[in-house]
Enzyme design. Structure first.
Site, mmCIF file in Angstrom:
data_model
loop_
_atom_site.group_PDB
_atom_site.id
_atom_site.type_symbol
_atom_site.label_atom_id
_atom_site.label_comp_id
_atom_site.label_asym_id
_atom_site.label_seq_id
_atom_site.Cartn_x
_atom_site.Cartn_y
_atom_site.Cartn_z
ATOM 1 N N SER A 119 0.972 -1.393 0.140
ATOM 2 C CA SER A 119 -0.066 -0.131 -0.080
ATOM 3 C C SER A 119 0.726 1.422 0.032
ATOM 4 O O SER A 119 0.184 2.560 -0.060
ATOM 5 C CB SER A 119 -1.051 -0.004 1.236
ATOM 6 O OG SER A 119 -0.321 -0.110 2.452
ATOM 7 N N HIS A 140 -2.820 -2.920 -5.890
ATOM 8 C CA HIS A 140 -3.048 -2.474 -4.418
ATOM 9 C C HIS A 140 -4.678 -2.671 -4.231
ATOM 10 O O HIS A 140 -5.385 -1.663 -4.978
ATOM 11 C CB HIS A 140 -2.561 -1.068 -4.220
ATOM 12 C CG HIS A 140 -3.124 -0.295 -2.839
ATOM 13 N ND1 HIS A 140 -3.410 0.775 -2.647
ATOM 14 C CD2 HIS A 140 -3.292 -1.137 -1.693
ATOM 15 C CE1 HIS A 140 -3.519 1.033 -1.289
ATOM 16 N NE2 HIS A 140 -3.840 -0.248 -0.883
ATOM 17 N N GLU A 152 -5.927 -0.467 -7.383
ATOM 18 C CA GLU A 152 -4.762 0.721 -7.822
ATOM 19 C C GLU A 152 -3.617 -0.115 -8.310
ATOM 20 O O GLU A 152 -2.978 -0.901 -7.596
ATOM 21 C CB GLU A 152 -4.404 1.420 -6.602
ATOM 22 C CG GLU A 152 -3.547 2.834 -6.528
ATOM 23 C CD GLU A 152 -3.342 3.660 -5.558
ATOM 24 O OE1 GLU A 152 -3.387 4.820 -5.568
ATOM 25 O OE2 GLU A 152 -2.907 2.943 -4.591
ATOM 26 N N ASN A 190 -3.558 6.218 -0.855
ATOM 27 C CA ASN A 190 -2.959 6.466 0.612
ATOM 28 C C ASN A 190 -2.201 7.659 0.745
ATOM 29 O O ASN A 190 -2.112 8.304 1.746
ATOM 30 C CB ASN A 190 -2.188 5.454 1.091
ATOM 31 C CG ASN A 190 -2.868 3.899 1.369
ATOM 32 O OD1 ASN A 190 -4.102 4.163 1.528
ATOM 33 N ND2 ASN A 190 -2.402 2.743 1.322
#
Length: 284
Positions: A119, A140, A152, A190
């Site tokens: 992540s 991800h 992602e 993130n």
């Protein structure tokens, strides 16, 4: 590249969810974990999750039976030798991942794509220990992987177009909507949300508001489905600290300094939903 056999390594919450997602998409999936007990529990975990879907009328019993028939479990990394596609979902530790990818590079056939569910960590750094960096990529997923539509895809510095295209095709077969990020710390999602959650922890630690005030303020004032502290518990506070540290180490900006309260909670073993205690208390 035609993907038949998929291997998922690391059978925590995310890994198990990715296994389920792969099975529901029609892939033959080998679930792998170095802990034999965790590997053996995976069959029951996946069966329970799919049974709930059948009971709710969201899946036919025959489809469940077929999916379970495509599942195998192991704790032997060498069984990844004939995999077409590997998704790593181990702990968020760069040295652990690099050691694993180095082993996979040695074990797997040359054409195998190696994907990481990291992540926040650098795909280029992970790829650097292999002899196939063009076939290393980030995938991800978001928790819970079977239901959240977003995937992602993170492109390393030398990830090939063919690898990217294949991963996008796999993601689309899994029913995901794909966003593409370059290999920068935290990627897109993130980089946005983790500092936001971290700031919420600072607010709690400074006594600016209670946990309920902070979460209700975000849900009602920002139209978020979950409050930031609730979301931290869902993600896992250990994962949160690891991502904040990765952002700080890579970008060297003080705005990515991890909230001390969150670090203390991790040291106490209060990691959120998975341990039954975080900012809130849960039954496990």
């Amino acid at each position: 590249m035609d993907i038949q056999k998929m291997v998922v390594i690391g059978l925590g919450t995310m890994g198990s969810g990715i296994v389920q997602t792969g099975l529901m998409a029609g892939f033959q999936v080998m679930a792998m974990d170095s802990d034999p007990e965790k590997a053996e529990k995976t069959t029951a975990t996946i069966s329970k999750a799919l049974t709930k879907l059948v009971e709710k009328g969201k899946m036919e019993q025959s489809a469940m039976d077929n999916a379970m028939g495509r599942l195998s479990v192991t704790s032997d990394l060498k069984r990844a030798a004939d995999a077409d596609f590997v998704i790593e979902a181990s702990v968020e530790d760069i040295e652990v991942k690099k050691t694993l990818f180095q082993e996979l590079d040695r074990i797997c056939k040359p054409e195998t794509i190696l994907a990481s569910n990291t992540s926040s960590l650098s795909i280029t750094d992970i790829a650097s220990v292999t002899k196939r960096p063009e076939k290393v990529i980030g995938m991800h997923f978001f928790n819970p992987a079977p239901t959240i539509k977003l995937l992602e895809v993170v492109v390393g510095h030398v990830t090939s177009n063919d690898t990217y295209d294949t991963v996008c095709a796999v993601g689309e077969k899994m029913g995901k909507t794909i966003v593409t990020s370059q290999d920068k710390a935290g990627f897109i999602v993130n980089r946005l949300v983790i500092p936001f959650i971290n700031e919420a922890v600072f607010l709690l630690e400074e006594g600016v508001g209670t946990r309920e005030d902070i979460d209700h303020g975000s849900k009602l004032g920002l139209n978020h489905p979950m409050g930031p502290l609730e979301l931290a518990d869902l993600i896992g506070l250990d994962v949160m600290v690891a991502i904040m540290d990765a952002l700080y180490d890579e970008l060297k900006d003080s705005k990515y300094r991890c909230a001390p309260l969150m670090r203390r909670m991790v040291r106490a073993g209060h990691l959120g939903r998975k341990t039954g205690k975080g900012f809130y208390t849960y039954e496990i």
